[in-house]
Design a protein around this motif. Sequence first.
Motif, short mmCIF file in Angstrom:
data_model
loop_
_atom_site.label_atom_id
_atom_site.label_comp_id
_atom_site.label_asym_id
_atom_site.label_seq_id
_atom_site.Cartn_x
_atom_site.Cartn_y
_atom_site.Cartn_z
N LEU A 186 0.47 -1.56 0.11
CA LEU A 186 0.11 -0.28 0.17
C LEU A 186 0.91 1.23 -0.10
N LEU B 126 -6.44 -8.45 3.21
CA LEU B 126 -6.27 -7.12 2.39
C LEU B 126 -6.30 -5.37 3.37
N VAL C 37 -8.07 -2.56 4.03
CA VAL C 37 -8.34 -1.45 2.89
C VAL C 37 -9.61 -1.41 2.49
N ASP D 257 -11.85 -1.36 -0.46
CA ASP D 257 -11.87 -0.63 -2.06
C ASP D 257 -13.72 -1.01 -2.79
N LEU E 172 -7.58 0.97 -1.74
CA LEU E 172 -7.00 0.00 -2.51
C LEU E 172 -6.29 0.08 -3.70
#
Lengths: 105, 514
Positions: A12, B329, B332, B334, B365
Motif C-alpha cells: 500500500l 487485504l 483497506v 475497496d 486499495l
Amino acid sequence: MSEQDKLSQIMLEDGAYSTRLSRKFMMRKPYEKNDPRVIKAVIPGVIESIAVAAGKKVRHGDTLLIQEAMKMHNRIKAPHDGQIKAVLVTAGEKVVKGQILIELE
Amino acid sequence: MSFMQRIVDFFSRKSTVTKGGGDKAISKQHAGGKMTARERIAALLDPDSFHEYDLFVEHNCQDFGMGDKELHADGVITGSGTIAGRPVCIYAQDFTVAGGSLGIMHARKITKVMDHAINLGIPIIGINDSGGARIQEGVNSLAGYGEIFYRNTLASGVIPQISVILGPCAGGAVYSPALTDFVFVVDNISKMFITGPEVVKTVLGEEISMEDLGGARVQAEISGNAHFFAKSEQECFAQIKQLFNYLPSNNRQKAAAIAQKKPKASYKIENLVPKDSKVPFDVRDIVRALVDDSEFLEVYELFAPNAVIGFGRINGETVGIICNQALVLAGVLDIDASDKIARFVRFCDAFSIPLLTLMDIPGYLPGSDQEHAGVIRHGAKVLYAYSEATVPKITVILRKAYGGGYIAMCSNHLRADFVFAWPTAEIAVMGPEGAANIIFRSEILAAENPDEMRKLKVKEYTDKFANPYVAASQGYVDAVISPEETRAYIVHALEVTKNKNETRPARKHGTPPF
C-alpha cells in the motif's frame, strides 16, 4: 489452512502489510494498455468478409472486415489512417472475444 | 348440499389444493434435496403459527391450452405467522406447481401479502423457488413482477424485507431479492442470474456451469448479491431466525432489547492486538470481546472480507457493527467493502439501530482495476451513508486511521456522536513511510545513506504523528481510552444518545452516488 488463509504481503502507500488475500482479489486482471494498431474482436462471432489485405493503405473509418455477431453484420472500421500489417483471420472463421483480427503498421 | 356435505366438500377441496403439484412432483422436489414450500414455511415459523390466505386462488389464463390446467394455489403459498412469537408475513413459491412460474394471480397473491406487511408494520420473508415468468401469460407475468418490485421499493426502510433463494431465481425475478434488505442462499440449491449459462454460451462463447455462473457461493462471495450463505436449508432457517432477533418489526419501533449479558471473560482485548500496526489480527475477536455474551451475527461474511459488518447487542440493545478487518487485504476500503458498509449503515439508520464503528484503516486499495471500476463513486457511498445517518454513531479507533479512510469510517467530521481512540491509534493524513517519503524527499535523496535517512525520518514522523494525541489536541477524538475501558465507554455512549434527535434540511430525498 487454505491458500486464502495464509498470510501474504500487500503493498500500500505506506509500504508492505502482511495480510490474507481474498479470492476475488486474486482473480483480478492486470491492466493492459490498449494498442490502437491491434484490432480485436469485441464480441464472439463469424467473419463474414474481409475488405483488406496486408500492405493495403487505409483511411480512418474505412471498413476492414464484416463480422457477424448477435445476428448483426458488424462493420469493423479502421480506427486511424495507416497500412495493414497483417490480416489474421479468414472469411467464414469463427472468432472468440478478444481474438486479434487485424494489425495495422 | 347439506351443512355436513359442505364441510366435507371443503376439506376435500383443501386437501387437493394443499398437495400443490401432487405426490410425483413433491417426490421430485425431495429427490433434488429440496423441501417443499409448505415444509419450508413450517420449518421457519413457530410451530402451528402459520395462517394461510388465498389458498383457492387459480390462474385465469386461457391461451396455449392453459384453460384446462389447474395450478393449485397458483404456485405460491402466502400468509402470516410468527418467529419467536413476533409476527411476520411470508410467501413461498411452490416449484411443484408449474415450476413455481409466476403468472398474474401468483403475483397478486404476493403483492397482497406484501401490502399486508407494509400496512401492518410486519417484516416480510419471500422464499424464491421459481423457473421465472409463466411464458403463456405473456406481458401479464411481467406486470406481476413489476408490481412486486414497486412494492419492494415502497417497503424499503419501512419494514425489514428478507429474501430466501431456495431454487432457481433467474431473469427479471432476481430484482425482487436485489431490492430487499437481506438475501439468503444455500449451497447447491440457490441459482441466481440474469441470463443463464446457455445464453452466455451462445452469445459470448463462454462455457460456464450454472454453479460457477450464479450458484450460492458465487453470489455470497464474488457478486455480493447474497448476504448469508448456508450449507443446508435448515442452517439457512436458523440464520434467518438469528437475524430476525436483532431487527425491529418496522421503522417506527426500536428493536426489542433483552436482558444484558457480559461478554465471555475469555477475551482479553489487550492481548488480541499486535504491537506492529502492519501485523494483522482478527477484528471479530475485538467485537466478541465487546458485545453481550460475545454473540455476533456477521452479515456478508464471505463478501469483501476486508470489512466486517454485523449485529450484536450491547447492554441488551441491538447495535450495527462495522469494522475494518486487517486480516484481509490489510483492511483497506475497496469497491466491494464500500458497497457493503454503505448499504449496512443505511439499513441500520432506517431502522433506528445505533452504529458502532471499529476503525483500523490503512487507506484505499490502489490499482487500475479499482480506479476503472469506480472506487471513487463507490467509496463516496460510505461518506454519504455515515453523514446521512442520524442514529447514535460511536466510533472507536483501534489502530490505523489514515487519510480519506479515516474521514470515511464515521469520524468526528461526519458527525459521530463519540470518537474514542486507543493509545495504539495512529490518526494521520497518511502512514509514516508514505508521509516521510514525500515530506523528506529531498533530504532522503541528498543523504549519503538514503536508506538510513529514510528510516530516521520515518521514525521522526512516527514519533510525532502516529498517535491519537494530535487529533485529540484538536478535539477530533473525544477521549483516548485504554482497551479494557472500551465496553464501558460504549455502554455509556449508548445510554446518553438514547434520545438523540437530529434533523436534516427538508428535501424530497438526497441524491446519493448509487
